[in-house]
Design an enzyme around this catalytic site. Structure first.
Site: not given
Length: 585
Positions: A23, A408
């Site tokens: 949408c 990380d």
């Protein structure tokens, strides 16, 4: 929309309650087609719409048309000029709660209908009631869009397929398909809420104000009002609002939200300060070196907000595919119902109409809406339970072709919590003795290193036996504990006191301790690797990952030590967030 130097400034709106990516794409495409719109950019993750105009239409008229278009695509979305501070869960209001409750009620009635095994027409009445509860909103949207000329959308097809099931007497199948569709929609909304919650947590690094020094005293202003060369005050517990250099004061900054490293960074006059970092203890005067638009925290926020605007090729393909597949399926079903009775003698129209409806149910594009999102969001949900955030289904799909993995360090490969990893006493002391004196000296500190030492100490000195506590900026602390004068800190502290000691090289943080002027030993503190990190890296290589890389804001020594244990191929240390992005690119 205001005019600046002859150009119209883009207008930003927030679409609260927007939880359908398809949408969102329709809204964005529809807005771009409106007369007077120069560009439309919809950030689905942030629920933020940016509109530009050509000046051909007034902003109130354009806003009115934009709201009509948005309401047609998603009636539950609320358009506002400000961001909803309550988060995604607060958007949608009563409509969202009713929307969630009705399918549940429909499922209950459906289960009752199956259990009772009623005869016609009672079974039709009960199944129809459950169908309307489960899919009433879908039918309403389909009717509303049909009135506006939007025929071949997912609501129309979902309604046509399920009503067709009722026409051919397959009541349970019609209700079940609608319930599965609503279940898929629910999973999508929850996945979006979870992703938005994670993004909102990151966006929390944005500072709300700055304490500007003026001739009339301290004035609280927005970060955008402060200019390079101005002086600001950063109090304990506050975020640094802008990048700068410390002019007065000593403190420690929590930079974990920026660098991922949980070890605070000590600062003093001349030290650089990064916006978004949290001042832990001291009062600081900071000279601003960059305006907010160029600051570290603004660059991070821009990276986060623009991430969802980068559409993958798979997303664009699916959008194009659905535009052609949907009308083809409906056209094929219509041909299947009409041509055989006309072309073949003896072929009954009722029989082929029933087959056409079966074909429509089976091949309806809504099957993609049910199966594909449920599969992808099932994977995303499973990953999130393990602490892994995957931004979208296209990225989950791309993981199947990954040959390089970049990690990380802190909180990913390590626990993100500092602990004592070794205690090395000297001068005849035991490990317990060394921890006893170090914990005494650190008893009044809130620094994570002090907390880790006190946690490791089994017998800390009584509070009344600790006196003369003094913090020495950039070096450590001194105190009198149990009648002894104790120093605990870095090598500079012992050198300044003229105490001979044995220097230690360690990938972690080393706290040296002296008792009554004599070297008492050292304590090593580090962020520990997670127990399953080594196994995870080895498992990825077994799956075909050829290269594993670690990015970290930690020191080079600590990074290389962790990489050696984990068996990583490459490591980059002492990086800021934007530098990590540069390495990835």
């Amino acid at each position: 929309m205001r005019e600046t130097n002859g150009k119209l400034t883009p207008k930003t709106l927030y679409l609260q309650g927007l939880d359908c990516a398809f949408c969102a794409r329709k809204i964005e495409d529809g807005l771009r087609a409106l007369p007077g719109v120069s560009f439309a950019r919809l950030d689905f993750a942030g629920q933020k719409l940016t509109l530009g105009t050509t000046g051909e239409a007034s902003w109130p008229d354009l806003l009115s048309r934009a709201k009509e278009l948005i309401a047609a695509a998603e009636p539950s979305v609320k358009v506002s000029d400000y961001k909803n501070k309550g988060g995604a869960k607060d958007s949608g209001g009563r409509y969202a709660r009713v929307r969630a409750a009705l399918p549940v009620a429909g499922a209950v009635v459906f289960a009752g209908a199956l259990a009772l095994d009623l005869a016609y027409p009672f079974n039709l009445a009960v199944f129809l009631a459950s169908y309307l509860l489960a899919g009433g909103d879908v039918l309403l949207r389909a009717a509303r869009n049909l009135a506006r000329g939007a025929v071949l959308d997912e609501n129309f097809l979902m309604g046509a397929a399920t009503i067709g099931a009722f026409v051919i007497g397959e009541y349970p199948e019609g209700v079940a398909v609608m319930l599965f569709y609503q279940a898929g929609e629910f999973c999508q909304r929850k996945a979006v809420e979870r992703a938005r919650g994670s993004i909102a947590a990151l966006m929390d690094i944005r500072p709300d104000f700055a304490n500007l020094k003026t001739p009339d005293g301290i004035k609280r202003v927005t970060p955008e009002e402060v200019k390079p060369g101005d002086f600001i005050i950063v109090r304990p517990g506050e975020k640094a609002p802008l990048d700068g250099v410390v002019a007065e004061g000593f403190s420690a900054f929590d930079t974990s939200a920026l660098t991922g490293e949980s070890l605070p960074r000590d600062v003093g006059p001349g030290s650089a300060v990064l916006s978004g970092a949290i001042n832990l203890n001291g009062l600081l005067t900071v000279e601003v070196t960059r305006d907010f638009g160029e600051s570290t925290v603004k660059k991070i926020l821009d990276l986060v907000e623009s991430a969802s605007e980068k559409k993958a090729a798979a997303e664009n393909f699916i959008t194009r595919f659905s535009r052609y597949y949907t009308p083809c399926v409906v056209f094929a079903a219509a041909l299947l119902a009409v041509i055989p009775p006309l072309a073949w003698p003896g072929a009954a129209f009722a029989e082929w109409a029933e087959r056409a409806l079966v074909f429509l149910v089976v091949s309806c594009p809504c099957a993609l809406v049910i199966s594909v999102p449920l599969s992808f969001f099932g994977g995303i949900g499973g990953a999130s339970r393990q602490g892994i955030l995957i931004k979208g289904s296209n990225y989950l799909d791309a993981l199947s072709q990954v040959d390089t993995v970049v990690f990380d360090k802190t909180g990913t490969l390590t626990k993100g919590v500092f602990n004592v990893i070794s205690v090395t006493p000297a001068g005849g002391l035991t490990e317990d003795d060394l921890l006893f004196f170090a914990a005494g000296a650190e008893s009044h500190s809130t620094h994570p290193i002090a907390l880790s030492i006190r946690k490791a100490c089994k017998r800390a000195p009584e509070a009344e036996n600790i006196t003369e506590v003094r913090e020495i900026a950039g070096q450590g602390v001194s105190a009198r504990a149990a009648g002894c004068f104790v120093l605990a800190g870095n090598d500079k502290l012992l050198e300044a006191a003229g105490i001979s000691y044995k220097k230690t090289k360690s990938p972690g943080t080393v706290v040296y301790v002296a008792v009554d002027g004599n070297f008492a030993g050292h304590i090593e503190i580090a962020d520990e690797l997670k127990p399953d990190s080594v196994r995870a890296v080895a498992g990825l290589k077994a799956l075909g990952v050829r290269q594993s890389v670690m990015l970290t804001g930690d020191s080079q020594a600590a990074a290389e030590h962790a990489a050696d244990i984990l068996g990583l191929d490459q490591v980059y240390a002492q990086l800021l967030p934007q530098e990590k992005i540069a390495v990835i690119k």
